[in-house]
Write an enzyme that holds these catalytic residues in place. Structure first.
Site: not given
Ligand code: IPE
Ligand code: IPE
Ligand code: MG
Length: 237
Positions: A16, A20, A29, A63-64, A184
């Protein structure tokens, strides 16, 4: 790394922070995702060298799909590009690639890329790299329940003969050991629908490092933290 460190047999990573990482640099991105793929490559090689046998990475969740279309497309392109760029080297390093997740939603070119890398690397014996693509734990469990219910309905088994093993065997991960360590990155502290059944007794390691900055050094730190844990499995030592 400490000579006596125990190497977890199976490490799973929620990669993840690509977005950012890109934002911090004023980039798109999609550039963060490309940098993330490079970090994955470094991490895979480092894990195999350390003697990790299974490395599972969460690359795209169910979900992506809800992200902006351009980002979803960039991620799908990256699957194809990743296969093209890395298949030969993975195979040379004895790394077998397997994909977990629901494949029917992918385009033909993504499905072909997945099948290609699985077949090119099928004989690898050093480490298995499991890519979770269009994966979520709830969809995996739902699919497993459907399979088991169909067997009961067909009279192949009794409902009360369903055991924990029946369920484990009906998951995408049937042939894999449970993860010993789940990492993570990016300072988030949640599973986001990843390996919920399999994580029952996994150790967790969280780092603020954004995924594109992850690599051998960070992996070593995570393994060292793992070595300081006491896995009791509900028992008294
Ligand atoms: C992880 O990075 C990669 C995927 C989910 C595909 P993100 O894209 O979630 O990056 P952040 O969380 O927005 O920084
Ligand atoms: C989890 O990251 C999925 C992957 C790493 C592929 P997300 O960035 O999608 O998760 P949330 O939205 O922060 O929970
Ligand atoms: Mg994220």
């Amino acid at each position: 790394m400490n000579q006596n460190s125990v190497i977890p047999q199976h490490i799973a990573i929620i990669m993840d922070g690509n977005g950012r990482w890109a934002k911090l640099r004023g980039k798109e991105r999609s550039e963060g995702h490309f940098a993330g793929m490079m970090a994955l490559k470094q991490t895979v090689i480092a894990a195999a060298q350390k003697g990790v046998k299974w490395l599972t990475v969460y690359a795209f969740s169910t979900e992506n799909w809800g992200r902006p279309q351009a980002e979803v497309e960039a991620l799908m392109d990256l699957v194809c590009k990743g296969v093209e760029m890395n298949a030969a080297e993975l195979s040379e390093n004895g790394i077998r690639v397997q994909v977990i997740g629901e494949r029917s939603r992918f385009s033909a070119s993504v499905r072909e890329a997945i099948e290609r890398i699985e077949s090119i690397t099928a004989k690898g014996e050093n480490m298995t790299l499991v890519l979770a693509l269009n994966y979520s734990s709830r969809s995996e469990l739902t699919y497993a329940v459907q399979q088991i219910a169909a067997r009961v309905k067909a009279g192949e088994m009794e409902a009360d003969a369903i055991t924990e093993q029946t369920i484990s065997q009906a998951l995408y991960t049937a042939a894999m050991p449970d993860p010993d360590l789940i990492i993570r990155t990016s300072g988030e502290y949640r599973l986001s629908n990843f390996l919920m059944w399999q994580a029952s007794y996994s150790e967790f390691y969280f780092t603020d490092t954004l995924w594109p900055d992850f690599g051998e050094e960070e992996l070593t730190k995570a393994i060292e933290a793992y070595n300081a844990r006491d896995r009791r499995y509900g028992l008294v030592k």
